[in-house]
Design a protein around this motif. Structure first.
Motif, PDB file in Angstrom:
ATOM      1  N   GLY A  73       0.808  -1.208   0.000  1.00 52.87           N
ATOM      2  CA  GLY A  73       0.000   0.000   0.000  1.00 52.87           C
ATOM      3  C   GLY A  73       0.839   1.256   0.000  1.00 52.87           C
ATOM      4  O   GLY A  73       0.590   2.194  -0.770  1.00 52.87           O
ATOM      5  N   VAL A  74       1.855   1.293   0.866  1.00 51.60           N
ATOM      6  CA  VAL A  74       2.738   2.461   0.914  1.00 51.60           C
ATOM      7  C   VAL A  74       3.497   2.610  -0.402  1.00 51.60           C
ATOM      8  O   VAL A  74       3.615   3.722  -0.950  1.00 51.60           O
ATOM      9  CB  VAL A  74       3.716   2.351   2.095  1.00 51.60           C
ATOM     10  CG1 VAL A  74       4.783   3.434   2.019  1.00 51.60           C
ATOM     11  CG2 VAL A  74       2.960   2.457   3.421  1.00 51.60           C
ATOM     12  N   ALA A  75       4.006   1.485  -0.922  1.00 50.51           N
ATOM     13  CA  ALA A  75       4.802   1.555  -2.151  1.00 50.51           C
ATOM     14  C   ALA A  75       3.948   1.976  -3.347  1.00 50.51           C
ATOM     15  O   ALA A  75       4.311   2.889  -4.097  1.00 50.51           O
ATOM     16  CB  ALA A  75       5.457   0.202  -2.417  1.00 50.51           C
ATOM     17  N   ALA A  76       2.803   1.325  -3.520  1.00 50.06           N
ATOM     18  CA  ALA A  76       1.987   1.576  -4.705  1.00 50.06           C
ATOM     19  C   ALA A  76       1.329   2.957  -4.655  1.00 50.06           C
ATOM     20  O   ALA A  76       1.486   3.774  -5.569  1.00 50.06           O
ATOM     21  CB  ALA A  76       0.926   0.487  -4.835  1.00 50.06           C
ATOM     22  N   PHE A  77       0.595   3.238  -3.581  1.00 52.11           N
ATOM     23  CA  PHE A  77      -0.128   4.510  -3.513  1.00 52.11           C
ATOM     24  C   PHE A  77       0.816   5.679  -3.219  1.00 52.11           C
ATOM     25  O   PHE A  77       0.582   6.795  -3.698  1.00 52.11           O
ATOM     26  CB  PHE A  77      -1.231   4.421  -2.456  1.00 52.11           C
ATOM     27  CG  PHE A  77      -2.300   3.433  -2.800  1.00 52.11           C
ATOM     28  CD1 PHE A  77      -3.157   3.646  -3.864  1.00 52.11           C
ATOM     29  CD2 PHE A  77      -2.432   2.249  -2.088  1.00 52.11           C
ATOM     30  CE1 PHE A  77      -4.139   2.726  -4.200  1.00 52.11           C
ATOM     31  CE2 PHE A  77      -3.396   1.324  -2.408  1.00 52.11           C
ATOM     32  CZ  PHE A  77      -4.255   1.558  -3.469  1.00 52.11           C
ATOM     33  N   ARG A 132       2.521  11.777  -9.302  1.00 47.67           N
ATOM     34  CA  ARG A 132       1.529  12.746  -9.769  1.00 47.67           C
ATOM     35  C   ARG A 132       1.830  14.143  -9.240  1.00 47.67           C
ATOM     36  O   ARG A 132       1.600  15.144  -9.931  1.00 47.67           O
ATOM     37  CB  ARG A 132       0.118  12.309  -9.322  1.00 47.67           C
ATOM     38  CG  ARG A 132      -0.427  11.078 -10.014  1.00 47.67           C
ATOM     39  CD  ARG A 132      -0.629  11.323 -11.491  1.00 47.67           C
ATOM     40  NE  ARG A 132      -1.656  12.313 -11.730  1.00 47.67           N
ATOM     41  CZ  ARG A 132      -2.894  12.036 -12.131  1.00 47.67           C
ATOM     42  NH1 ARG A 132      -3.234  10.775 -12.345  1.00 47.67           N
ATOM     43  NH2 ARG A 132      -3.767  12.988 -12.341  1.00 47.67           N
ATOM     44  N   LEU A 133       2.362  14.206  -8.010  1.00 46.65           N
ATOM     45  CA  LEU A 133       2.699  15.509  -7.437  1.00 46.65           C
ATOM     46  C   LEU A 133       3.805  16.180  -8.235  1.00 46.65           C
ATOM     47  O   LEU A 133       3.788  17.399  -8.454  1.00 46.65           O
ATOM     48  CB  LEU A 133       3.133  15.323  -5.980  1.00 46.65           C
ATOM     49  CG  LEU A 133       3.197  16.582  -5.109  1.00 46.65           C
ATOM     50  CD1 LEU A 133       1.819  17.213  -4.968  1.00 46.65           C
ATOM     51  CD2 LEU A 133       3.765  16.241  -3.738  1.00 46.65           C
ATOM     52  N   MET A 167       0.141  23.142 -12.805  1.00 49.00           N
ATOM     53  CA  MET A 167      -0.748  24.167 -12.268  1.00 49.00           C
ATOM     54  C   MET A 167      -1.948  23.592 -11.524  1.00 49.00           C
ATOM     55  O   MET A 167      -2.672  24.325 -10.857  1.00 49.00           O
ATOM     56  CB  MET A 167      -1.244  25.063 -13.419  1.00 49.00           C
ATOM     57  CG  MET A 167      -0.140  25.819 -14.137  1.00 49.00           C
ATOM     58  SD  MET A 167       0.695  27.018 -13.045  1.00 49.00           S
ATOM     59  CE  MET A 167      -0.652  28.168 -12.770  1.00 49.00           C
ATOM     60  N   GLN A 168      -2.171  22.300 -11.641  1.00 50.32           N
ATOM     61  CA  GLN A 168      -3.356  21.715 -11.012  1.00 50.32           C
ATOM     62  C   GLN A 168      -3.283  21.748  -9.491  1.00 50.32           C
ATOM     63  O   GLN A 168      -4.289  21.896  -8.815  1.00 50.32           O
ATOM     64  CB  GLN A 168      -3.540  20.278 -11.496  1.00 50.32           C
ATOM     65  CG  GLN A 168      -3.964  20.182 -12.957  1.00 50.32           C
ATOM     66  CD  GLN A 168      -4.202  18.746 -13.372  1.00 50.32           C
ATOM     67  OE1 GLN A 168      -3.458  17.856 -12.967  1.00 50.32           O
ATOM     68  NE2 GLN A 168      -5.228  18.537 -14.163  1.00 50.32           N
ATOM     69  N   GLY A 169      -2.104  21.569  -8.939  1.00 51.73           N
ATOM     70  CA  GLY A 169      -1.944  21.642  -7.497  1.00 51.73           C
ATOM     71  C   GLY A 169      -2.150  20.313  -6.799  1.00 51.73           C
ATOM     72  O   GLY A 169      -2.658  19.351  -7.391  1.00 51.73           O
ATOM     73  N   TRP A 202      -7.180  13.889  -5.305  1.00 49.04           N
ATOM     74  CA  TRP A 202      -8.373  13.375  -5.981  1.00 49.04           C
ATOM     75  C   TRP A 202      -8.027  12.123  -6.795  1.00 49.04           C
ATOM     76  O   TRP A 202      -8.736  11.115  -6.733  1.00 49.04           O
ATOM     77  CB  TRP A 202      -8.967  14.464  -6.865  1.00 49.04           C
ATOM     78  CG  TRP A 202     -10.014  14.034  -7.854  1.00 49.04           C
ATOM     79  CD1 TRP A 202      -9.962  14.139  -9.194  1.00 49.04           C
ATOM     80  CD2 TRP A 202     -11.279  13.422  -7.555  1.00 49.04           C
ATOM     81  NE1 TRP A 202     -11.098  13.643  -9.772  1.00 49.04           N
ATOM     82  CE2 TRP A 202     -11.931  13.199  -8.782  1.00 49.04           C
ATOM     83  CE3 TRP A 202     -11.903  13.039  -6.381  1.00 49.04           C
ATOM     84  CZ2 TRP A 202     -13.191  12.610  -8.873  1.00 49.04           C
ATOM     85  CZ3 TRP A 202     -13.162  12.438  -6.456  1.00 49.04           C
ATOM     86  CH2 TRP A 202     -13.794  12.234  -7.682  1.00 49.04           C
ATOM     87  N   ALA A 203      -6.926  12.180  -7.555  1.00 50.75           N
ATOM     88  CA  ALA A 203      -6.513  11.019  -8.341  1.00 50.75           C
ATOM     89  C   ALA A 203      -6.167   9.839  -7.443  1.00 50.75           C
ATOM     90  O   ALA A 203      -6.520   8.688  -7.728  1.00 50.75           O
ATOM     91  CB  ALA A 203      -5.317  11.396  -9.222  1.00 50.75           C
ATOM     92  N   CYS A 204      -5.480  10.111  -6.341  1.00 49.41           N
ATOM     93  CA  CYS A 204      -5.104   9.051  -5.410  1.00 49.41           C
ATOM     94  C   CYS A 204      -6.341   8.463  -4.743  1.00 49.41           C
ATOM     95  O   CYS A 204      -6.420   7.245  -4.518  1.00 49.41           O
ATOM     96  CB  CYS A 204      -4.147   9.605  -4.368  1.00 49.41           C
ATOM     97  SG  CYS A 204      -3.235   8.346  -3.470  1.00 49.41           S
TER      98      CYS A 204
END
Length: 455
Positions: free
Chosen positions: A408-412, A419-420, A425-427, A433-435
């Motif tokens: 869980g820690v590795a994948a997410f 993604r960060l 500009m999305q922030g 939200w994607a996570c």
């Protein structure tokens, strides 16, 4: 007594998360060094769990539990007094080894010394402790770091274990039930031995899986991490083949194939893997976002997870008293609640805000859903385990629990951080939200697994 020790060991898996920035600044640890400080405990714990379960069968579960508790307590003291990064990493590995000997005995002791309704109550308490320890680790870590007791900075997150461990050791010698063993039982346990080839294969497989999962994101996934992950699959296959051949020859494999054929064990292992992966991924990514994205303190971040822990604990202790007509729907319903809670969290935080009071409600919903996904699953899986198979079954399920947290820690965590880096500009709100959608999708796997019926 054993659940208090279980809680303390689980606390140490997560309590260091919120102390990590302080440890890094005070010890001057590198990124990889900090990762090993945080994850060295988890690596040793995961690699040695099944070995710890087998030692319980050889030495007696009570004796093994107390031996592991003594090592864990001494290593906690050493961690709190460590003068540098290398020392702290070493003592964290020893601390994880102590936990690996101590923790598998908890389920084995419950299986051997409780029956009927008493066993169901004990397993409910065990389930509540297992997941509340994760969220409580965030809370306690935030409190201790923010308090800066005696100017000790991060050290109290380890030193707090010492007085608790000493009290539990004294109580353990008086409270833990004796395990008188007949001559035949002693001879049988010695005949089983430790299955050294199986130990080597399994330890290699779990090490090759866990080390790259823990360090891969920090090191930007170099080639060796991918090679290790591929090699771990080969070692797991080799381990399974060796254990099957050993059992066919009449030997005593590390994990008896008959344990995996116990009704419900395989399905329960999948459910537990999913719920623990979602739980760990949720805690890890939300901690990163709340501290990094929203700029909240360690104390406030930790306290935000209190509803998750409280609701998980309450449901874990009471679900068996709910109406009988609801029991069959608890597990898939729990995973469905997790999926809904994840989407709600993503919607509340998508625009960069903290969600207000509704966020606490969504966190509580997550805790309730994970409790329903985990507690009935564990109780049902162990209902058909014979006392002589308690150690092997405990080792399997506790190992799956730990691997689920690592995955869980590795994948997410990787998904969130990648993604960060590319969010532009999305922030960070859109990254959350994607996570959240990814966590919801994983929970739906649990819903499907809960609906599968054995033929």
């Amino acid at each position: 007594m054993v659940l208090a020790a279980q809680f303390m060991a689980l606390l140490d898996t997560f309590i260091v998360n919120v102390a990590a920035p302080t440890i890094r600044s005070e010890l001057g640890a590198s990124g990889a060094g900090l990762q090993l400080i945080v994850a060295g405990y988890t690596i040793a714990y995961a690699v040695l769990l099944v070995i710890g379960a087998r030692l319980g069968g050889l030495l007696g579960h009570g004796r093994a539990h107390l031996a592991g508790l003594a090592v864990f307590t001494a290593a906690s003291l050493a961690c709190g007094l460590a003068a540098g990064t290398g020392q702290l990493i070493t003592f964290r590995l020893i601390q994880g080894a102590g936990a690996a000997v101590m923790i598998p005995q908890v389920l084995s002791l419950i299986q051997r010394h409780f029956t009927g309704e008493a066993r169901i109550r004990a397993l409910g308490a065990y389930s509540a402790v297992l997941a509340t320890g994760a969220a409580a680790g965030q809370v306690v870590g935030g409190v201790l770091v923010s308090a800066d007791l005696f100017g000790a900075g991060w050290r109290p997150v380890f030193l707090v274990n010492v007085p608790i461990g000493l009290v539990l050791l004294v109580l353990g010698f008086r409270v833990l039930p004796g395990e008188p063993r007949t001559g035949a039982a002693r001879i049988q346990a010695r005949a089983r031995g430790l299955d050294l080839p199986g130990l080597v294969l399994l330890a290699a497989a779990v090490t090759l899986l866990t080390v790259p999962l823990v360090l891969g994101q920090e090191l930007d996934w170099p080639v060796w991490t991918l090679v290790c992950l591929i090699a771990s699959v080969g070692f797991f296959i080799g381990f399974a083949g060796y254990e099957s051949r050993l059992a066919a020859r009449g030997g005593a494999p590390l994990i008896a194939p008959r344990v995996l054929r116990i009704p419900g064990i395989a399905r329960a292992a999948l459910r537990i893997l999913v719920v623990m992966a979602v739980n760990a991924g949720f805690l890890f990514t939300m901690t990163l976002h709340i501290q990094g994205g929203l700029g909240y303190s360690a104390l406030r971040t930790g306290l935000m997870f209190a509803p998750t822990a409280l609701v998980f604990g309450a449901i874990g202790l009471t679900w068996r008293r709910w109406p009988a007509r609801l029991q069959s729907a608890l597990v898939p319903g729990g995973f469905a609640l997790v999926a809904i809670g994840s989407v709600a969290i993503g919607l509340l935080m998508r625009d960069g805000g903290d969600g207000g009071l509704w966020l606490y409600a969504a966190f509580a919903l997550m805790g309730g859903g994970m409790a329903l996904g985990f507690s009935p699953t564990l109780t049902g899986a162990l209902a058909n385990v014979r006392p002589e198979d308690a150690a092997d079954a405990s080792g399997v399920l506790v190992t799956v629990t730990q691997l689920g947290q690592l995955l869980g820690v590795a994948a997410f965590g990787t998904f969130y951080l990648n993604r960060l880096d590319t969010s532009g500009m999305q922030g960070p709100g859109h990254v959350v939200w994607a996570c959240a959608l990814a966590l919801s999708a994983a929970a739906l796997v649990g819903v499907s697994a809960g609906l599968v019926r054995r033929r």
